[in-house]
Design a protein around this motif. Structure first.
Motif, PDB file in Angstrom:
ATOM      1  N   THR A 159     -73.372  28.366 -32.556  1.00 56.24           N
ATOM      2  CA  THR A 159     -72.068  28.912 -32.994  1.00 56.24           C
ATOM      3  C   THR A 159     -72.250  30.122 -33.898  1.00 56.24           C
ATOM      4  N   GLY A 160     -73.278  30.061 -34.749  1.00 54.97           N
ATOM      5  CA  GLY A 160     -73.485  31.129 -35.727  1.00 54.97           C
ATOM      6  C   GLY A 160     -72.242  31.325 -36.570  1.00 54.97           C
ATOM      7  N   CYS A 161     -71.752  32.558 -36.620  1.00 55.51           N
ATOM      8  CA  CYS A 161     -70.568  32.858 -37.426  1.00 55.51           C
ATOM      9  C   CYS A 161     -69.268  32.568 -36.670  1.00 55.51           C
ATOM     10  N   GLY A 162     -69.373  32.225 -35.402  1.00 52.50           N
ATOM     11  CA  GLY A 162     -68.171  31.864 -34.636  1.00 52.50           C
ATOM     12  C   GLY A 162     -67.568  33.002 -33.839  1.00 52.50           C
ATOM     13  N   TYR A 163     -68.181  34.185 -33.927  1.00 53.78           N
ATOM     14  CA  TYR A 163     -67.595  35.340 -33.228  1.00 53.78           C
ATOM     15  C   TYR A 163     -67.517  35.138 -31.717  1.00 53.78           C
ATOM     16  N   GLN A 164     -68.643  34.790 -31.136  1.00 50.14           N
ATOM     17  CA  GLN A 164     -68.652  34.659 -29.670  1.00 50.14           C
ATOM     18  C   GLN A 164     -67.740  33.518 -29.207  1.00 50.14           C
ATOM     19  N   ALA A 165     -67.651  32.472 -30.024  1.00 50.70           N
ATOM     20  CA  ALA A 165     -66.745  31.362 -29.687  1.00 50.70           C
ATOM     21  C   ALA A 165     -65.304  31.869 -29.640  1.00 50.70           C
ATOM     22  N   ALA A 166     -64.978  32.766 -30.569  1.00 48.64           N
ATOM     23  CA  ALA A 166     -63.620  33.333 -30.587  1.00 48.64           C
ATOM     24  C   ALA A 166     -63.373  34.183 -29.343  1.00 48.64           C
ATOM     25  N   LEU A 168     -64.900  33.806 -26.489  1.00 50.21           N
ATOM     26  CA  LEU A 168     -64.846  32.837 -25.390  1.00 50.21           C
ATOM     27  C   LEU A 168     -63.493  32.139 -25.291  1.00 50.21           C
ATOM     28  N   SER A 169     -62.843  31.964 -26.421  1.00 55.78           N
ATOM     29  CA  SER A 169     -61.561  31.250 -26.414  1.00 55.78           C
ATOM     30  C   SER A 169     -60.526  31.966 -25.544  1.00 55.78           C
ATOM     31  N   ARG A 189     -66.384  27.588 -39.196  1.00 55.29           N
ATOM     32  CA  ARG A 189     -65.122  26.867 -39.371  1.00 55.29           C
ATOM     33  C   ARG A 189     -64.176  27.692 -40.250  1.00 55.29           C
ATOM     34  N   GLU A 190     -64.751  28.234 -41.324  1.00 55.81           N
ATOM     35  CA  GLU A 190     -63.965  29.052 -42.250  1.00 55.81           C
ATOM     36  C   GLU A 190     -63.465  30.331 -41.548  1.00 55.81           C
ATOM     37  N   ASN A 191     -64.376  30.982 -40.833  1.00 61.45           N
ATOM     38  CA  ASN A 191     -64.001  32.232 -40.142  1.00 61.45           C
ATOM     39  C   ASN A 191     -62.907  32.014 -39.105  1.00 61.45           C
ATOM     40  N   LEU A 192     -62.951  30.864 -38.441  1.00 60.23           N
ATOM     41  CA  LEU A 192     -62.015  30.622 -37.339  1.00 60.23           C
ATOM     42  C   LEU A 192     -60.703  30.001 -37.793  1.00 60.23           C
ATOM     43  N   ARG A 193     -60.720  29.491 -39.036  1.00 64.45           N
ATOM     44  CA  ARG A 193     -59.538  28.760 -39.524  1.00 64.45           C
ATOM     45  C   ARG A 193     -58.242  29.537 -39.341  1.00 64.45           C
ATOM     46  N   THR A 194     -58.251  30.778 -39.823  1.00 64.91           N
ATOM     47  CA  THR A 194     -57.001  31.550 -39.778  1.00 64.91           C
ATOM     48  C   THR A 194     -56.616  31.970 -38.363  1.00 64.91           C
ATOM     49  N   LEU A 195     -57.579  31.978 -37.460  1.00 67.65           N
ATOM     50  CA  LEU A 195     -57.273  32.399 -36.091  1.00 67.65           C
ATOM     51  C   LEU A 195     -56.568  31.291 -35.304  1.00 67.65           C
ATOM     52  N   ARG A 196     -56.676  30.075 -35.794  1.00 67.97           N
ATOM     53  CA  ARG A 196     -56.002  28.933 -35.170  1.00 67.97           C
ATOM     54  C   ARG A 196     -56.207  28.892 -33.660  1.00 67.97           C
ATOM     55  N   LEU A 197     -57.443  28.888 -33.264  1.00 71.66           N
ATOM     56  CA  LEU A 197     -57.748  28.838 -31.833  1.00 71.66           C
ATOM     57  C   LEU A 197     -57.854  27.364 -31.425  1.00 71.66           C
ATOM     58  N   ALA A 198     -56.763  26.857 -30.866  1.00 69.12           N
ATOM     59  CA  ALA A 198     -56.678  25.420 -30.584  1.00 69.12           C
ATOM     60  C   ALA A 198     -57.682  24.966 -29.533  1.00 69.12           C
TER      61      ALA A 198
END
Ligand code: SAH
Length: 284
Positions: A159-166, A168-169, A189-198
């Protein structure tokens, strides 16, 4: 989704050199008259990152504001990044749109914000790195190859910082992303929190074992490279599914590997050289 069989993959390497020569360096040397206003300098000094109204297709927009209060007109710089990716050979419209939609600067440390849209990998802490945009886009394009709509369930290892997961979403119905370092799992988790990617599910654990609960996956993507592709990943890939990962080759160098799981068996294709952090077992 119904995984579809994909046509043979053309492993031709893409070179960015010609495109690079024809395009301005990014983003520091952009000039206002190049179609991108000077206010797009990544760290704006005032609140008014305003685009000129006289130019076609440009409109006034409020700057994105980071938690630290840094004004940033990131739309224009991201558009430049996407244009550069396209010039480098990324042609999948969905991948380009997803890369244009995710604010990469929100995933890097404040000190690195002015490099967020450059084609470079960046440190994300604990000795790990976020891949450069060109590599992310290239891998996602490979992952989507031959699939018309969205991918079904996708597993990301690292996951790293979550960028690629975002990113991918935007391209998959569900994203399962697993990280072995607690510090980075928490950071993502913190980085993605505000993006609310369900549709993004962050998991803490050893991704070498995949994540059986979400299997079978339409696609699996790894952001860390080992000596071989773990058998769990192949097991958890759906028939018709595709895996893209860095892997150590016989020469000791790392290369991108594409694995297609077909009803006839598993087909592995070795592509260009890459430099990813090592795939490690266990958690910490
Ligand atoms: N996709 C990430 C890139 C992170 S770098 C991003 O967008 O930021 C690769 C990550 O893989 C590192 O965080 C590293 O800790 C993780 N990693 C390495 N081996 C792993 C394993 N066995 N399971 C899960 N994550 C692993």
């Amino acid at each position: 989704m119904k995984p579809s069989l994909k046509p043979p993959f053309n492993p031709s390497l893409k070179t960015a050199k010609a495109a690079d020569a024809a395009r301005p360096a990014f983003p520091v040397r952009l000039k206002p008259d190049a179609g991108v206003p000077s206010a797009t300098k990544l760290i704006a000094t005032s609140q008014s990152a305003v685009r000129p109204t006289g130019q076609k297709g440009l409109k006034i927009s409020a700057p994105a504001t980071l938690s630290g209060g840094v004004g940033l007109d990131s739309h224009a710089v991201r558009a430049r990044m996407v244009a550069k990716l396209a010039a480098q050979g990324v042609s999948d419209a969905q991948v380009l749109a997803a890369m244009g939609a995710v604010e990469r600067h929100r995933f890097v440390d404040t000190a690195l914000i002015n490099q967020a849209y450059e084609d470079t990998s960046l440190p994300i802490g604990l000795g790990q790195t976020i891949s450069k945009p060109n590599v992310v886009a290239r891998m996602l394009e490979l992952l989507r190859h031959g699939v018309a709509g969205k991918l079904g369930r996708v597993l990301e290892i690292g996951t790293g910082c979550g960028y690629q997961a975002a990113v991918l979403s935007h391209l998959a119905s569900e994203v399962y992303s697993i990280e072995r370092l607690r510090g980075l799992h928490d950071k993502a988790r913190e980085n993605l929190r505000t993006l609310r990617l369900a549709n993004v599910h962050l998991l803490f654990g050893d991704g070498m074992m995949g994540y059986a609960k979400g299997a079978p996956y339409a696609a699996i993507i790894a952001a860390a490279g080992g000596e071989a592709i773990p058998s769990a990943w192949i097991d958890q890939l759906a028939i018709g599914g595709r895996l893209v990962a860095p892997m150590q080759t016989s020469s000791g160098a790392q290369a991108l590997v594409v694995v297609d799981k077909t009803p006839q068996g598993v087909k592995q294709t070795l592509l260009e050289a890459v430099h990813f952090v090592p795939l490690k077992s266990g958690t910490s």
